[in-house]
Design an enzyme around this catalytic site. Structure first.
Site, PDB file in Angstrom:
ATOM      1  N   ARG A  66       0.879  -1.223   0.085  1.00  0.00           N
ATOM      2  CA  ARG A  66      -0.025  -0.002   0.061  1.00  0.00           C
ATOM      3  C   ARG A  66       0.780   1.253  -0.001  1.00  0.00           C
ATOM      4  O   ARG A  66       0.582   2.408  -0.604  1.00  0.00           O
ATOM      5  CB  ARG A  66      -0.846  -0.169   1.265  1.00  0.00           C
ATOM      6  CG  ARG A  66      -1.577   1.111   1.204  1.00  0.00           C
ATOM      7  CD  ARG A  66      -2.944   0.960   2.748  1.00  0.00           C
ATOM      8  NE  ARG A  66      -3.671  -0.254   2.336  1.00  0.00           N
ATOM      9  CZ  ARG A  66      -4.804  -0.089   1.681  1.00  0.00           C
ATOM     10  NH1 ARG A  66      -5.107   1.172   1.090  1.00  0.00           N
ATOM     11  NH2 ARG A  66      -5.590  -1.149   1.671  1.00  0.00           N
ATOM     12  N   HIS A 110     -17.222  12.775   2.746  1.00  0.00           N
ATOM     13  CA  HIS A 110     -17.502  11.661   3.231  1.00  0.00           C
ATOM     14  C   HIS A 110     -19.056  11.522   3.503  1.00  0.00           C
ATOM     15  O   HIS A 110     -19.543  12.662   4.040  1.00  0.00           O
ATOM     16  CB  HIS A 110     -16.494  11.379   4.493  1.00  0.00           C
ATOM     17  CG  HIS A 110     -17.282  10.113   5.188  1.00  0.00           C
ATOM     18  ND1 HIS A 110     -16.897   8.672   4.521  1.00  0.00           N
ATOM     19  CD2 HIS A 110     -18.148   9.595   6.238  1.00  0.00           C
ATOM     20  CE1 HIS A 110     -17.423   7.875   5.413  1.00  0.00           C
ATOM     21  NE2 HIS A 110     -18.261   8.182   6.284  1.00  0.00           N
ATOM     22  N   ASP A 146     -11.446   8.975   8.109  1.00  0.00           N
ATOM     23  CA  ASP A 146     -12.268   9.800   8.087  1.00  0.00           C
ATOM     24  C   ASP A 146     -12.274  10.575   9.519  1.00  0.00           C
ATOM     25  O   ASP A 146     -13.458  10.808  10.151  1.00  0.00           O
ATOM     26  CB  ASP A 146     -13.832   9.042   8.043  1.00  0.00           C
ATOM     27  CG  ASP A 146     -13.964   8.397   6.617  1.00  0.00           C
ATOM     28  OD1 ASP A 146     -13.372   8.971   5.637  1.00  0.00           O
ATOM     29  OD2 ASP A 146     -14.548   7.404   6.521  1.00  0.00           O
ATOM     30  N   GLU A 175     -23.912  16.834  -1.551  1.00  0.00           N
ATOM     31  CA  GLU A 175     -22.623  16.916  -1.506  1.00  0.00           C
ATOM     32  C   GLU A 175     -21.926  17.960  -2.344  1.00  0.00           C
ATOM     33  O   GLU A 175     -20.705  18.561  -2.255  1.00  0.00           O
ATOM     34  CB  GLU A 175     -21.954  15.320  -1.708  1.00  0.00           C
ATOM     35  CG  GLU A 175     -22.157  14.472  -0.786  1.00  0.00           C
ATOM     36  CD  GLU A 175     -21.669  13.289  -1.380  1.00  0.00           C
ATOM     37  OE1 GLU A 175     -20.650  13.143  -1.815  1.00  0.00           O
ATOM     38  OE2 GLU A 175     -22.167  12.035  -0.625  1.00  0.00           O
TER      39      GLU A 175
HETATM   40  C1  GAR Z   1     -19.770  10.244  -2.581  1.00  0.00           C
HETATM   41  O1  GAR Z   1     -20.890   9.962  -2.073  1.00  0.00           O
HETATM   42  C2  GAR Z   1     -18.678  10.344  -1.585  1.00  0.00           C
HETATM   43  O2  GAR Z   1     -19.208  10.822  -0.568  1.00  0.00           O
HETATM   44  C3  GAR Z   1     -18.172   9.078  -1.408  1.00  0.00           C
HETATM   45  O3  GAR Z   1     -18.356   8.367  -2.662  1.00  0.00           O
HETATM   46  C4  GAR Z   1     -19.360   8.884  -3.553  1.00  0.00           C
HETATM   47  C5  GAR Z   1     -18.332   9.451  -4.792  1.00  0.00           C
HETATM   48  O4  GAR Z   1     -19.408   9.884  -5.597  1.00  0.00           O
HETATM   49  N1  GAR Z   1     -17.169   8.878  -0.674  1.00  0.00           N
HETATM   50  C6  GAR Z   1     -16.825   7.904   0.173  1.00  0.00           C
HETATM   51  O5  GAR Z   1     -17.595   7.119   0.627  1.00  0.00           O
HETATM   52  C7  GAR Z   1     -15.382   7.997   0.912  1.00  0.00           C
HETATM   53  N2  GAR Z   1     -15.259   7.230   1.990  1.00  0.00           N
HETATM   54  P1  GAR Z   1     -18.950  10.802  -7.025  1.00  0.00           P
HETATM   55  O6  GAR Z   1     -17.790   9.551  -7.716  1.00  0.00           O
HETATM   56  O7  GAR Z   1     -20.099  10.594  -7.968  1.00  0.00           O
HETATM   57  O8  GAR Z   1     -18.363  12.019  -6.624  1.00  0.00           O
END
Ligand code: GAR
Length: 197
Positions: A66, A110, A146, A175
């Site tokens: 990683r 998040h 997070d 978001e």
């Molecule tokens: C979003 O809902 C973001 O908050 C989440 O993934 C999605 C991405 O959507 N992130 C996480 O879960 C990180 N832990 P997108 O590719 O359409 O922006």
């Protein structure tokens, strides 16, 4: 001078698109200088290609650890000299070595009202707990998953017939605005990025 933003994304890329559109429309004084991904076929990288944004794809299976993956990613990020890295649907945990090698501060969006529900499946967990509201947070990235300081949040009501998918969709709509507004706050007050304990 616009803020130079590098976006990390693994998936569809709607948050990337929201940020990019805001920059293009002059709503935000930023320029997206790169999109970096752990998924070569991600919607985010496709969007980058279609819009002339440099894209970098790294496959985890090509690296022994990683840390090695993260260092390659951060080296690529450094090459575009960002002032801010935005994890926008970046689904891979970044190692402490990767965070230490980041060329600039990093934020993450998040889908939960942190400190509630770090990690995965946040919408299903909120429903299972009978929460009346859910939402999203933008926070500084540190070595706790997070767990960095929250810079902004948006709340979304949970509806009686919500499924994880319907709730996720309603949160995602919010978001985009949250991310744009939080990045705007950072451009206006870069000190928000300091002291990530
Ligand atoms: C979003 O809902 C973001 O908050 C989440 O993934 C999605 C991405 O959507 N992130 C996480 O879960 C990180 N832990 P997108 O590719 O359409 O922006």
């Amino acid at each position: 001078m616009p803020l130079r933003v590098a976006v990390l994304a693994s998936g569809r890329g709607s948050n990337l698109e929201a940020l990019h559109r805001a920059a293009q429309n002059k709503q935000l004084p930023i320029v997206i200088v790169a999109v970096l991904s752990d998924k070569a076929d991600s919607g985010a990288l496709r969007y980058a290609k279609e819009h002339g944004i440099p894209g970098f794809a790294f496959q985890p299976k090509d690296f022994d650890s990683r840390e090695a993956f993260d260092l390659a990613l951060m080296q690529a990020a450094s090459s575009v000299q960002p002032n801010l890295m935005v994890c926008a649907g970046y689904m891979r945990i970044i190692s402490a070595a990767g965070i230490a090698a980041a060329p600039c501060p990093m934020i993450n969006i998040h889908p939960s009202l942190l400190p509630k529900y770090p990690g995965l499946n946040t919408h299903a967990r909120a429903l299972a707990n009978g929460d009346s509201e859910h939402g999203a947070s933008v926070h500084l990235v540190n070595t706790i998953l997070d767990g960095g300081r929250v810079l902004g949040q948006v709340k979304v009501p949970v509806m009686p017939n919500d499924t994880p998918a319907s709730l996720a969709e309603r949160v995602l709509n919010q978001e985009h605005t949250l991310l744009i507004e939080t990045v705007r706050c950072i451009t206006e007050n870069p000190r928000l990025l300091q002291s990530n304990d």
